[in-house]
Design an enzyme around this catalytic site. Structure first.
Site, PDB file in Angstrom:
ATOM      1  N   GLU A  28      55.026  99.576  46.670  1.00 21.96           N
ATOM      2  CA  GLU A  28      56.003  98.507  46.526  1.00 21.96           C
ATOM      3  C   GLU A  28      56.319  98.335  45.045  1.00 21.96           C
ATOM      4  OE1 GLU A  28      56.272  93.740  47.199  1.00 21.96           O
ATOM      5  OE2 GLU A  28      54.945  94.861  48.531  1.00 21.96           O
ATOM      6  N   GLY A  29      57.462  98.871  44.631  1.00 19.84           N
ATOM      7  CA  GLY A  29      57.801  98.935  43.213  1.00 19.84           C
ATOM      8  C   GLY A  29      57.770  97.601  42.511  1.00 19.84           C
ATOM      9  N   THR A  58      57.564 107.844  47.068  1.00 16.35           N
ATOM     10  CA  THR A  58      57.638 108.350  45.703  1.00 16.35           C
ATOM     11  C   THR A  58      56.704 109.555  45.561  1.00 16.35           C
ATOM     12  OG1 THR A  58      58.019 106.106  44.925  1.00 16.35           O
ATOM     13  CG2 THR A  58      57.182 107.664  43.301  1.00 16.35           C
ATOM     14  N   ARG A  63      69.480  98.978  41.593  1.00 12.86           N
ATOM     15  CA  ARG A  63      68.066  98.606  41.657  1.00 12.86           C
ATOM     16  C   ARG A  63      67.223  99.686  40.989  1.00 12.86           C
ATOM     17  NH1 ARG A  63      63.053 100.909  43.959  1.00 12.86           N
ATOM     18  NH2 ARG A  63      61.635  99.142  44.272  1.00 12.86           N
ATOM     19  N   ILE A  64      66.307  99.289  40.135  1.00  7.63           N
ATOM     20  CA  ILE A  64      65.388 100.212  39.480  1.00  7.63           C
ATOM     21  C   ILE A  64      63.969  99.805  39.853  1.00  7.63           C
ATOM     22  CG2 ILE A  64      64.482 100.996  37.258  1.00  7.63           C
ATOM     23  CD1 ILE A  64      67.358 100.568  36.159  1.00  7.63           C
TER      24      ILE A  64
END
Length: 325
Positions: A247-248, A195, A223-224
């Site tokens: 890691e979202g 990101t 997926r968000i």
């Protein structure tokens, strides 16, 4: 009048075997983006304008996972997401599920400035983009040969891959954990999301932050992650601006970006102490990093994995670009 400060990142969790040439390319891009931000800040451009400007530059370069060069879904398409927040009045805008918008962060800015909403997604966000006349590209523009090859590897391994540039051997060393690594209890093969983000405080003490990503390689369609979620991947208020990476799913559970502001507001911690506290106490088993600025002109960062692509600079002449501890 406070001094300005800027921080930028290109993702947390870096393979220790990343070739020196790729490390140098990343540092050069981060330095280039810092200099764009510094030039704007010296010209008294507002914090929110600077974070948009810098993240646009990161989205346009395919080196990191945002905009052009975004990770591919299991279907081989891109679904990009971004958010931006202006701390002065806690205004924000976010988008996700984008497939054609060249600069997702700028569409997030338009959601904030030109719509009655804070968050638009998928077909609604694409429709809004057309209405606003933003620059769009065919899906192929975003897809790099590296990513096509990495998606093939991910499918063969039946797993999620975080980073298109990392070899699939030796990954168990990456997060200092035994293989297989896990996300939400499911195995993943590599820990190295990429990101991008920027946090800025301008000379008037206004804080802002923005974050943008293509998400995970071989992710499920729809997926968000944390990047477009205000308070998770991005947050800005009167005291600070924060952009997260990693890691979202863990960042979402921790409301990580908001936690930095919260411990500053309610515990009275300084910026670096607040960053250190949330990295240590809020991520549980998750791997992540973040950059932050304060309304006093301070800059800070922290991560609990091998490395984070980051750079920062302050008005008094301090400048740093790094990857490792």
């Amino acid at each position: 009048m406070v001094g300005w400060a800027i921080a930028v990142h290109g993702g947390a969790g870096v393979d220790p075997n990343l070739p020196p040439q790729r490390q140098e390319q990343a540092k050069q891009l981060l330095t280039h983006c810092l200099n764009i931000g510094i030039t704007a800040l010296r010209s008294n451009v507002s914090a929110v304008d600077v974070v948009e400007l810098v993240v646009r530059e990161l989205e346009t370069n395919p080196l990191f996972n945002s905009g052009r060069g975004s990770a591919l879904t299991a279907k081989g398409t891109v679904e990009m997401e971004a958010s931006i927040m202006d701390g002065t009045k806690r205004r924000c805008g976010a988008v996700s599920g984008l497939t054609t918008v060249k600069n997702p962060v700028s569409l997030a800015r338009l959601v904030m400035d030109k719509s009655p909403h804070s968050y638009l997604a998928f077909s609604g966000a694409e429709e809004f983009a057309r209405q606003q006349g933003v620059e769009v590209e065919e899906n192929e523009y975003f897809i790099t040969p590296d990513n096509v090859g990495m998606l093939k590897l991910a499918k063969e391994a039946n797993t999620i891959l975080f980073d298109y540039r990392i070899p699939t051997t030796g990954y168990e060393k990456c997060a200092g954990a035994e293989s297989p690594l896990q996300m939400n209890g499911l195995p993943i093969s590599v820990y190295a999301p990429e990101t991008v983000g920027c946090a800025v405080v301008d000379s008037e003490g206004r804080c802002a932050a923005a974050t943008s990503t293509g998400g995970l390689m071989n992710k499920m369609s729809g997926r968000i992650g944390d990047s477009p979620l205000i308070g998770a991947g991005t947050y800005a208020c009167e005291v600070c601006g924060v952009s997260c990476t990693g890691e979202g799913e863990a960042i979402i559970r921790a409301t990580l970006a908001r936690e930095v502001a919260a411990v500053m507001e309610y515990k009275g911690l300084g910026l670096q102490d607040a960053v250190d506290y949330v990295i240590k106490h809020r991520l549980d088993e998750g791997q992540a990093g973040l950059i932050a600025v304060s309304n006093k002109g301070e800059v800070a960062y922290g991560f609990n994995c091998n490395g984070m692509f980051r750079g920062c600079a302050t008005q008094d002449g301090f400048m740093e670009v790094g990857i490792w501890e």
